[in-house]
Motif scaffolding. Structure first.
Motif, mmCIF file in Angstrom:
data_model
loop_
_atom_site.group_PDB
_atom_site.id
_atom_site.type_symbol
_atom_site.label_atom_id
_atom_site.label_comp_id
_atom_site.label_asym_id
_atom_site.label_seq_id
_atom_site.Cartn_x
_atom_site.Cartn_y
_atom_site.Cartn_z
ATOM 1 N N LEU A 183 0.861 -1.178 0.000
ATOM 2 C CA LEU A 183 0.000 0.000 0.000
ATOM 3 C C LEU A 183 0.900 1.231 0.000
ATOM 4 N N CYS A 184 0.772 2.065 -1.024
ATOM 5 C CA CYS A 184 1.691 3.190 -1.232
ATOM 6 C C CYS A 184 1.068 4.486 -0.730
ATOM 7 N N ASP A 185 1.781 5.155 0.156
ATOM 8 C CA ASP A 185 1.287 6.423 0.682
ATOM 9 C C ASP A 185 2.397 7.448 0.806
ATOM 10 N N GLY A 186 3.462 7.297 -0.015
ATOM 11 C CA GLY A 186 4.529 8.271 -0.012
ATOM 12 C C GLY A 186 5.371 8.197 1.254
ATOM 13 N N PRO A 187 5.991 9.303 1.644
ATOM 14 C CA PRO A 187 6.843 9.303 2.837
ATOM 15 C C PRO A 187 6.030 9.137 4.112
ATOM 16 N N SER A 188 6.650 8.548 5.114
ATOM 17 C CA SER A 188 5.984 8.348 6.400
ATOM 18 C C SER A 188 5.698 9.689 7.061
ATOM 19 N N PRO A 189 4.548 9.814 7.736
ATOM 20 C CA PRO A 189 4.237 11.085 8.402
ATOM 21 C C PRO A 189 5.177 11.387 9.559
ATOM 22 N N GLU A 190 5.708 10.330 10.168
ATOM 23 C CA GLU A 190 6.630 10.513 11.286
ATOM 24 C C GLU A 190 7.784 9.526 11.135
ATOM 25 N N ASN A 191 8.971 9.971 11.486
ATOM 26 C CA ASN A 191 10.138 9.086 11.497
ATOM 27 C C ASN A 191 10.494 8.645 12.905
ATOM 28 N N ILE A 192 9.632 8.966 13.871
ATOM 29 C CA ILE A 192 9.846 8.597 15.267
ATOM 30 C C ILE A 192 9.026 7.354 15.570
ATOM 31 N N ALA A 193 9.604 6.414 16.283
ATOM 32 C CA ALA A 193 8.911 5.166 16.597
ATOM 33 C C ALA A 193 7.830 5.417 17.651
ATOM 34 N N SER A 194 7.028 4.387 17.867
ATOM 35 C CA SER A 194 5.950 4.494 18.843
ATOM 36 C C SER A 194 6.512 4.433 20.264
ATOM 37 N N THR A 195 5.685 4.852 21.196
ATOM 38 C CA THR A 195 6.034 4.750 22.621
ATOM 39 C C THR A 195 5.621 3.370 23.126
ATOM 40 N N VAL A 196 6.549 2.657 23.757
ATOM 41 C CA VAL A 196 6.290 1.290 24.228
ATOM 42 C C VAL A 196 6.105 1.335 25.741
ATOM 43 N N VAL A 197 4.913 0.928 26.195
ATOM 44 C CA VAL A 197 4.548 0.990 27.611
ATOM 45 C C VAL A 197 4.478 -0.427 28.164
ATOM 46 N N ASP A 198 5.087 -0.657 29.285
ATOM 47 C CA ASP A 198 5.043 -1.954 29.967
ATOM 48 C C ASP A 198 3.803 -2.014 30.854
ATOM 49 N N CYS A 199 2.854 -2.836 30.444
ATOM 50 C CA CYS A 199 1.597 -2.980 31.193
ATOM 51 C C CYS A 199 1.483 -4.362 31.836
ATOM 52 N N THR A 200 2.600 -5.046 31.980
ATOM 53 C CA THR A 200 2.540 -6.399 32.540
ATOM 54 C C THR A 200 2.145 -6.401 34.006
ATOM 55 N N LYS A 201 2.337 -5.298 34.718
ATOM 56 C CA LYS A 201 1.992 -5.211 36.139
ATOM 57 C C LYS A 201 1.016 -4.071 36.378
ATOM 58 N N GLU A 224 -2.072 -4.112 37.109
ATOM 59 C CA GLU A 224 -3.001 -4.297 38.220
ATOM 60 C C GLU A 224 -2.409 -3.843 39.552
ATOM 61 N N THR A 225 -1.102 -3.746 39.611
ATOM 62 C CA THR A 225 -0.472 -3.246 40.837
ATOM 63 C C THR A 225 -0.446 -1.723 40.881
ATOM 64 N N GLY A 226 -1.014 -1.097 39.827
ATOM 65 C CA GLY A 226 -1.079 0.359 39.795
ATOM 66 C C GLY A 226 0.144 1.020 39.220
ATOM 67 N N GLN A 227 0.941 0.278 38.476
ATOM 68 C CA GLN A 227 2.144 0.868 37.911
ATOM 69 C C GLN A 227 2.332 0.415 36.470
ATOM 70 N N ILE A 228 2.891 1.309 35.706
ATOM 71 C CA ILE A 228 3.276 1.006 34.334
ATOM 72 C C ILE A 228 4.712 1.467 34.142
ATOM 73 N N GLY A 229 5.388 0.860 33.190
ATOM 74 C CA GLY A 229 6.759 1.248 32.892
ATOM 75 C C GLY A 229 6.912 1.642 31.435
ATOM 76 N N PHE A 230 8.083 2.074 31.083
ATOM 77 C CA PHE A 230 8.345 2.526 29.714
ATOM 78 C C PHE A 230 9.595 1.820 29.183
ATOM 79 N N PHE A 231 9.394 1.009 28.180
ATOM 80 C CA PHE A 231 10.522 0.413 27.487
ATOM 81 C C PHE A 231 11.154 1.414 26.519
ATOM 82 N N ARG A 232 10.323 2.291 25.968
ATOM 83 C CA ARG A 232 10.825 3.300 25.022
ATOM 84 C C ARG A 232 9.838 4.459 24.985
ATOM 85 N N VAL A 233 10.351 5.685 25.040
ATOM 86 C CA VAL A 233 9.526 6.878 24.869
ATOM 87 C C VAL A 233 9.716 7.355 23.441
#
Length: 855
Positions: free
Chosen positions: A751-769, A771-780
């Motif tokens: 599927l062709c849509d020309g250049p990407s709108p962003e060259n920055i990757a997504s934000t990766v959030v650690d949601c494995t815990k 339920e304990t009320g905390q989240i972490g960040f693998f990548r911002v």
């Protein structure tokens, strides 16, 4: 000594003109990009760009004339006859632009246009009457300077104060405030092209009217300036996807260079001679172009008929541009070009347009049941391998081959080779313009066509200069033949490659090989009588068939003039049986086509809200395994799972945490990837054994992209397995052309849509815990950390207040055993990377395989 001085002066002329051409062409590209990026948001920007390019041509031409006088190529007494024809054309052209500016209430453009127009008029008066000084000219230019300084200062002041201080007359309207946006085509280039026709017509018509004695070397700067600007407009029209207008500008550029060449011969006291064949052939090409241009407007088709008459006049009189008949037709072109300039410029900026006969061609074709017009949109010129910003140049390329072929049928005899007007048609049409067509084809990714045009353009240029430029002489032997043999070897490869394209290209390359053989025989002094004329006529007819077929097939969808199929087809992979479709992402039919490919087990490239990715349907485990192998994933770089919305998790919602589901609903769609615990809920997607390639044994990255194309495709296919569209270790893929370049024919569709709108990757959030009320960040990444935390805190606040998602209320009363099981999974998720702290934590990329699963 006199001959040496004349040659030195000729060399000066050539050097200055070549420098002008070499400097102007890249500057035109820079100016075009400047107008494309800075002025699209401003109303009537096209009128402004037309004015700027017109004034640029005025000062280029007049500046070259003054340089020639300063270098003593021209005498001071010749200054009047050299400047007046060009100044007269620009006086009228700028007055027309100024009048239109007044009608649309653009005071600054009106004052600049009229000011420079009056300056040109006073300069003509000063050159014509000795007692008329140049004070008025200087006053007009000073007035223009003051207007420009006032307007520029006003815009600068408005920018600095963010619009709070804006002097009168310096405000600019934005497109959103306009009621309509007229003429989405490249209409500013049309206006400039008409000005260039006006300029050359003025130069040619002035000798007939007695304004100047005759066409002379002082007129060369004007004519070649018009030719260079027409080449620039030709490129702009190719960028605007207007093949017919680009071809017309290419044709007129050839004429202007031929006119300038004839004027240059007067410097050597050489009387030019114009043979009959190629001007007559040129009139036929103009006739065909005029006929097909009627589909745009009847007025444009009728305008081009004047150039048909011009070419007939050149063919009818042996001295071509120096004869009264030719100059009389140019006088008519001058009047018609002025009228066309007024109509085109007015229609470009006004909400009420002057009728030009648009739609009559389509209405006539609609009544004919046997023909179907082709939609004139940018998709007509979409190449096989993806995005392009240029239209097809084959029409102009084949037309130039026709001109060059019939030009070399002229016999020089005892005449000076420079006196026979063959050189401009061979070198400019067959050489320079074919090189331009080759560069356009190369930019479009059409390797074969670009190779052919560039190779043939070089051959026409070298042979034309050698034989018709006075460099050939009586030289015969191996030294000259060696170069021709090398061209023959290259063309042999082209001919062999044409077997895999179509019959027309094969015959085209084969007949050119016959021309090269005639060059070789002539070089060794063994040319049979009439052989060269015979093969060039054959090549010219083949080229004319290709020209006619391309212009006809680009206009009509049916019937089609056949070009034939490939004479040889390869079998196996890459043999042409299965062509990877590269389709535009903005079309719903294209998304459906890619969806069908994925449902049948194919893997495809797809645009997202970040970079391009490689995707496979989860319910096709074979496709997931194929994508994993194509990507050449390492063991610690698994794939991720994408969904179109949280509704696709409806069947497994009882297996997921309500807090997690509410957080997903609050955060998606977005460039946020969530790493969640792996569980039996994945079995519902039909992954089978391919599930081991998605995520790690403890966790999986899941995402709902903020991209309409991606979500629409996932809606049609179901949840998909995703990985980046590049081999492991390489940079991210930010354009659909790179998908094919990096992964080759291993993908089944893009599927062709020309250049990407962003060259920055997504934000990766650690949601494995979570339920304990905390989240972490693998990548911002694209989404800042503060935004994610704000969303999570809002979801937590609603949960504390009992305001959960009604769809998941049943999940609030989970059995104790299930809660314990969920806690156990959390303990092992991501290899136990939870810290136990209530505040958000960070994990380095080296520590987390899950980081590499999300894009």
């Amino acid at each position: 000594e006199t001959l040496v001085m004349a040659q030195l002066q000729s060399l000066r002329v050539s050097i200055f003109v070549c420098l002008f051409i070499c400097l102007f062409c890249p500057l035109l590209s820079v100016f075009d990009r400047l107008f494309a990026y800075i002025f699209p948001i401003v109303s009537h920007a096209r009128l402004f760009s037309s004015l700027c390019l017109t004034v640029s041509a005025l000062w280029c031409g007049s500046g070259l004339v003054y340089i020639l006088v300063g270098q003593k190529v021209l005498q001071p007494a010749e200054l009047r006859s050299s400047l007046v024809p060009g100044l007269a054309a620009f006086t009228l052209a700028l007055f027309i632009i100024g009048s239109v500016s007044l009608l649309v209430k653009k005071a600054a453009l009106f004052l600049i246009s009229v000011g420079i127009s009056l300056a040109c008029a006073h300069q003509i008066a000063g050159l014509s009457a000795a007692g008329f000084g140049q004070t008025a000219t200087a006053a007009n230019y000073l007035f223009v300077c003051l207007v420009c300084v006032y307007f520029g200062f006003g815009r600068l002041l408005s920018t600095i104060t963010h619009g709070k201080v804006e002097p009168p007359g310096t405000g600019l309207k934005i497109k959103a405030e306009l009621k309509t946006q007229q003429n989405e085509g490249c209409s500013d280039a049309v206006s400039v092209a008409l000005v260039m026709n006006l300029l050359s017509a003025s130069v040619l018509a002035c000798p007939l009217l007695g304004v100047v004695p005759r066409l002379s070397v002082g007129h060369v700067p004007w004519l070649w300036t018009a030719g260079v600007f027409q080449l620039g407009m030709c490129v702009l029209f190719y960028r605007a996807m207007d093949t017919l207008a680009a071809t017309f500008c290419g044709f007129t550029a050839i004429l202007k260079f031929a006119e300038g060449y004839s004027a240059l011969l007067s410097f050597y006291s050489i009387q030019p001679f114009s043979p009959v064949p190629f001007p007559a052939v040129f009139s036929v090409l103009f006739s065909v172009l005029a006929l097909f241009s009627c589909q745009k407007s009847l007025l444009e088709g009728l305008y081009q008929l004047f150039f048909v008459a011009y070419c007939v006049a050149i063919a009818a009189q042996p001295q071509g541009f120096f004869q009264g008949g030719t100059q009389g037709v140019q006088a008519a072109i001058f009047v018609v070009s002025a009228g066309m300039l007024l109509v085109t410029t007015f229609n470009m900026v006004s909400s009420t347009t002057i009728p030009t006969g648009q739609g009559y061609f389509k209405a006539l074709a609609a009544r004919m049941q046997s023909v179907t017009l082709r939609a004139q949109d940018k998709e007509l010129h979409s190449p096989h391998l993806g995005y392009s910003k240029y239209a097809d140049a084959e029409v102009l390329g084949h037309a130039c081959s026709v001109l060059a072929a019939f030009a070399i049928t002229a016999t020089v005899g005892d005449r000076n080779p420079l006196s026979v007007l063959v050189l401009p048609w061979v070198v400019m049409a067959g050489g320079a313009l074919q090189l331009l067509c080759g560069s356009v084809a190369f930019a479009r990714g059409k390797s074969f066509e670009s190779t052919v045009f560039i190779l043939y353009g070089m051959m026409w240029t070298v042979w034309g200069l050698t034989r018709y430029g006075g460099l050939y002489g009586d030289t015969r032997g191996f030294n000259l033949a060696a170069g021709i043999i090398s061209f023959m070897l290259f063309n042999f490869l082209v001919t062999a490659a044409a077997l895999f394209v179509n019959v027309a290209w094969f015959i085209y390359a084969l007949t050119f090989q016959l021309i090269l053989i005639s060059f070789l025989l002539d070089a060794v002094g063994a040319l049979p009588f009439g052989y060269d004329i015979g093969v060039t006529i054959i090549f010219g007819l083949v080229s004319f068939y290709c020209f006619l077929a391309n212009i006809f097939n680009s206009t009509f969808q049916s019937p089609q003039i056949p070009l034939g199929r490939a004479l040889v087809k390869l079998s196996g992979v890459g043999g042409g049986a299965d062509i990877c479709p590269h389709v535009p992402a903005r079309k719903a039919t294209s998304v459906q086509q890619i969806a069908e490919i994925m449902k049948n087990g194919g893997i495809c490239g797809m645009p997202t809200d970040t970079v391009y990715v490689l995707v496979a349907a989860c319910n096709r485990p074979d496709a997931v395994v194929k994508a994993y192998k194509v990507k050449k994933q390492a063991q610690d770089r698994p794939m991720s799972l994408w969904i179109s919305s949280i509704k696709q998790l409806e069947s497994v919602r009882h297996l997921l945490s309500p807090l997690l589901l509410d957080f997903m609903e609050a955060a998606w769609p977005s460039s946020i990837s969530m790493v969640i615990p792996r569980g039996p809920w994945m079995d519902t997607f039909g992954l089978g054994d391919a599930a081991k390639h998605i995520g790690t044994p403890q966790s999986i990255a899941i995402r709902n992209p903020d991209c309409s194309v991606a979500t629409h495709l996932i809606n049609l296919v179901g949840p998909i397995a995703v990985t980046s569209a590049n081999p492991t270790g390489e940079a991210d893929t930010t354009h659909h052309n790179q998908v094919f370049a990096k992964l080759g024919d291993k993908v089944d569709g893009v599927l062709c849509d020309g250049p990407s709108p962003e060259n920055i990757a997504s934000t990766v959030v650690d949601c494995t815990k979570i339920e304990t009320g905390q989240i972490g960040f693998f990548r911002v990444g694209l989404i800042p950390k503060s935004k994610v935390l704000e969303l999570f805190e809002e979801v937590q606040r609603r949960h504390r207040q009992g305001q959960t998602n009604p769809a998941f209320e049943s999940d609030l009363h989970l059995p104790d055993t299930q809660t314990e099981q969920s806690s156990g999974e959390d303990d092992t998720a991501e290899s136990g990377r939870g810290t136990g702290n209530s505040t958000p934590f960070s994990v380095s990329p080296e520590q987390s395989p899950a980081l590499r699963t999300a894009l």
